[in-house]
Design a protein around this motif. Structure first.
Motif, PDB file in Angstrom:
ATOM      1  N   GLY A 299       0.826  -1.218   0.000  1.00  0.00           N
ATOM      2  CA  GLY A 299       0.000   0.000   0.000  1.00  0.00           C
ATOM      3  C   GLY A 299       0.852   1.256   0.000  1.00  0.00           C
ATOM      4  O   GLY A 299       0.580   2.212  -0.734  1.00  0.00           O
ATOM      5  N   VAL A 303       0.994   4.279  -2.829  1.00  0.00           N
ATOM      6  CA  VAL A 303       0.700   5.694  -2.537  1.00  0.00           C
ATOM      7  C   VAL A 303       1.916   6.584  -2.861  1.00  0.00           C
ATOM      8  O   VAL A 303       1.769   7.719  -3.306  1.00  0.00           O
ATOM      9  N   MET A 309      -3.838   7.593  -4.851  1.00  0.00           N
ATOM     10  CA  MET A 309      -4.388   6.315  -4.384  1.00  0.00           C
ATOM     11  C   MET A 309      -4.622   6.310  -2.881  1.00  0.00           C
ATOM     12  O   MET A 309      -5.324   5.436  -2.371  1.00  0.00           O
ATOM     13  N   ALA A 310      -4.052   7.298  -2.178  1.00  0.00           N
ATOM     14  CA  ALA A 310      -4.288   7.376  -0.725  1.00  0.00           C
ATOM     15  C   ALA A 310      -5.778   7.452  -0.411  1.00  0.00           C
ATOM     16  O   ALA A 310      -6.225   7.011   0.645  1.00  0.00           O
ATOM     17  N   GLY A 311      -6.563   7.978  -1.340  1.00  0.00           N
ATOM     18  CA  GLY A 311      -8.006   8.124  -1.104  1.00  0.00           C
ATOM     19  C   GLY A 311      -8.833   6.960  -1.621  1.00  0.00           C
ATOM     20  O   GLY A 311     -10.064   7.036  -1.630  1.00  0.00           O
ATOM     21  N   MET A 312      -8.179   5.877  -2.057  1.00  0.00           N
ATOM     22  CA  MET A 312      -8.932   4.701  -2.527  1.00  0.00           C
ATOM     23  C   MET A 312      -8.908   3.614  -1.476  1.00  0.00           C
ATOM     24  O   MET A 312      -7.961   3.491  -0.714  1.00  0.00           O
ATOM     25  N   ARG A 313      -9.978   2.816  -1.467  1.00  0.00           N
ATOM     26  CA  ARG A 313     -10.092   1.789  -0.433  1.00  0.00           C
ATOM     27  C   ARG A 313      -9.650   0.415  -0.927  1.00  0.00           C
ATOM     28  O   ARG A 313      -9.977   0.026  -2.045  1.00  0.00           O
ATOM     29  N   VAL A 314      -8.945  -0.299  -0.056  1.00  0.00           N
ATOM     30  CA  VAL A 314      -8.619  -1.707  -0.312  1.00  0.00           C
ATOM     31  C   VAL A 314      -9.761  -2.536   0.237  1.00  0.00           C
ATOM     32  O   VAL A 314     -10.169  -2.341   1.384  1.00  0.00           O
TER      33      VAL A 314
ATOM     34  N   THR B  79     -10.398  -0.275   3.542  1.00  0.00           N
ATOM     35  CA  THR B  79      -9.430   0.556   4.256  1.00  0.00           C
ATOM     36  C   THR B  79      -8.746   1.482   3.264  1.00  0.00           C
ATOM     37  O   THR B  79      -8.341   1.045   2.189  1.00  0.00           O
ATOM     38  N   LEU B  80      -8.622   2.763   3.609  1.00  0.00           N
ATOM     39  CA  LEU B  80      -7.955   3.699   2.711  1.00  0.00           C
ATOM     40  C   LEU B  80      -6.486   3.314   2.551  1.00  0.00           C
ATOM     41  O   LEU B  80      -5.811   3.004   3.537  1.00  0.00           O
ATOM     42  N   LEU B  81      -6.016   3.317   1.304  1.00  0.00           N
ATOM     43  CA  LEU B  81      -4.606   3.010   1.068  1.00  0.00           C
ATOM     44  C   LEU B  81      -3.728   3.987   1.841  1.00  0.00           C
ATOM     45  O   LEU B  81      -2.657   3.627   2.331  1.00  0.00           O
ATOM     46  N   GLY B  82      -4.184   5.225   1.959  1.00  0.00           N
ATOM     47  CA  GLY B  82      -3.400   6.218   2.687  1.00  0.00           C
ATOM     48  C   GLY B  82      -3.273   5.905   4.160  1.00  0.00           C
ATOM     49  O   GLY B  82      -2.372   6.416   4.846  1.00  0.00           O
TER      50      GLY B  82
END
Lengths: 385, 84
Positions: A299, A303, A309-314, B79-82
């Motif tokens: 992750g 980022v 991508m920090a604002g996308m969810r895994v 979960t946010l990647l950030g």
């Protein structure tokens, strides 16, 4: 000439081999312990990336495979999410730049017209790339595909051409008579054939060991994250320079100490809109667990390279076992000491790119026809002699 | 309205799941890989039990095998990647 062939294993190599055999009118039975794409072929990414293949036999096999993919959707009458969108390798440091320049030079000599882009040019082609990137490679010929769809489509096309597929049936023994392999035993049932092709990926050594054949295929775990569905974000294959270093490195080097789990970014977007964010390369036996440390490291590298991508969810992480061999090349060909027995396994992370090509070669070899290309570099004898 | 949606995240209908089972899916991961049921944000929390029941009609041994259910996958909740 063989008229009757058993294929063991329902991954991309086994289903492809079964398809090409059935297409040639051979009576073929595919036997699979669980289900189609239940193992490595169902736990991987979607790249058909040629620019990252080692120049030489692997690149040649890759080119052969890429040509097959160009017309495979029509041939199998199925949507495979095939897209020839190109690919790039991201360069973050001067050290990577030196290594990638060398790779690009060798690939150009081999005939791939790979370009080196500046950071600015790359950000124009792929918005969202981090400002710190020194540059990227670019090659328009790289492609991608949905590996699950390839496996299911190969299996269905094989069935339409007359192949029998037995799932939930684990082959536990190879049957031999007078020094020749003549069939297999699965769930107590014996099935006989003129030739047996073992395409069990990381599990291949376990079956071959039962008749005294050792081959050095070792599971190498790769963890991959899946994002929620997002609008079109990447339209080509993306690898980081660190991924390339981990792919081609030897055991015990300086890089291994710095990056023990072999984390490097690979990125692609599925037809549904999820991003597949890989990956790692870890020698931990047959363990399939995902681990917080590696998920976090993947992750973070995503980022770093794509700040947005920090604002996308895994939404999930999964792991697959890549069949590693010591020289990075698969084993494709006969087992010399056992007439009637063939192996097609050991593609590590290249199985999706090389699976259909391997299946076509294997189908020819199993019925005594010429392979159609030079398979000497993939002979099992390079490890046993 | 017999063809109800079983997986709400991915919009997978009953008929698609039955088709996957006819094609040879013998456990939840096989249905998932053929239809995408269970691949969405909830990761099968809603549909997995229903898919398992469909696999067991007629009753089979699938439910007794530990491989019948899909694994719960990290990070469990989106979960946010950030935040990693």
């Amino acid at each position: 000439m063989a008229e009757n062939v058993i294929v063991v294993g329902g991954g991309i190599v086994g289903t492809s081999t079964a398809y090409y055999l059935a297409k040639m009118g051979i009576h073929v039975t595919l036997i699979e312990a669980q289900d189609i794409a239940a193992g490595t072929s169902g736990a991987c990414d979607r790249a058909i990336m040629l620019q990252s293949k080692a120049p030489g036999p692997m690149l040649q096999l890759g080119l052969h495979g890429a040509r097959i993919y160009e017309t495979l959707e029509d041939e199998l009458e199925a949507d495979l999410e095939y897209r020839r969108g190109g690919g790039m390798i991201l360069i973050e440091t001067e050290e990577e730049m030196t290594a990638i320049r060398e790779l690009v030079e060798r690939q150009r000599q081999a005939g791939l017209d790979i370009a080196l882009l500046s950071g600015e040019q790359a950000r124009e082609l792929q918005p969202g790339l981090g400002a710190h990137l020194l540059g990227t490679t670019w090659w328009a010929g790289d492609a991608e595909v949905n590996p699950l769809k390839v496996c299911f489509a190969m299996a269905q096309a094989a069935q339409r051409a007359g192949a029998a597929i037995r799932m939930g049936s684990k082959v536990t023994a190879l049957l031999s008579e007078r020094g020749r392999v003549v069939g297999v035993e699965a769930e107590g049932k014996r099935t006989y054939a003129d030739a047996v092709v073992v395409a069990l990926g990381v599990w291949t050594p376990l079956l071959l060991r039962t008749i005294g054949v050792e081959l050095p295929i070792v599971p190498r775990k790769g963890q991959i994250l899946v994002s929620e569905r997002v609008p079109a974000f990447v339209s080509h294959n993306i690898l980081s320079g660190a991924y390339i270093a981990a792919k081609h490195r030897k055991d015990g080097g300086k890089e291994e100490a710095q990056n023990p789990a072999g984390v490097g970014l690979s990125l692609g977007q599925t037809g549904s809109g999820s991003l597949l964010i890989g990956g790692s390369r870890e020698f931990v036996g047959f363990d399939l667990s995902t681990t917080p440390q590696v998920i976090r490291a993947i992750g973070q590298s995503a980022v770093r390279l794509f700040p947005k991508m920090a604002g996308m969810r895994v939404i999930r992480a999964f792991a697959g076992l890549r069949p590693y061999t010591p020289d990075g090349r698969p084993v494709i060909g006969p087992v010399e000491e056992w007439p009637g027995l063939y192996v097609a396994a050991g593609h590590e992370g290249d199985g999706i790119a090389l699976g259909p090509a391997t299946g076509r070669i294997m189908a020819n070899l199993a019925i005594g026809r010429p392979a159609g290309c030079d398979v000497a570099p993939f002979a099992l004898s390079r490890f046993t002699q | 309205m017999n063809d109800v949606i079983i997986c709400r995240c991915e919009g997978v209908r009953l008929s698609e799941i039955e088709q996957a089972i006819r094609e040879g899916a013998s456990a939840v991961p096989g249905v998932k890989k053929r239809t995408r049921a269970g691949m969405g944000p909830c990761q099968g929390r809603v549909c997995q039990r229903v898919v398992l029941q469909l696999l067991q009609q007629p009753p089979s041994e699938a439910g007794e095998s530990p491989d019948a259910l899909q694994r719960s996958r990290s990070p469990v909740r989106p979960t946010l990647l950030g935040d990693l």
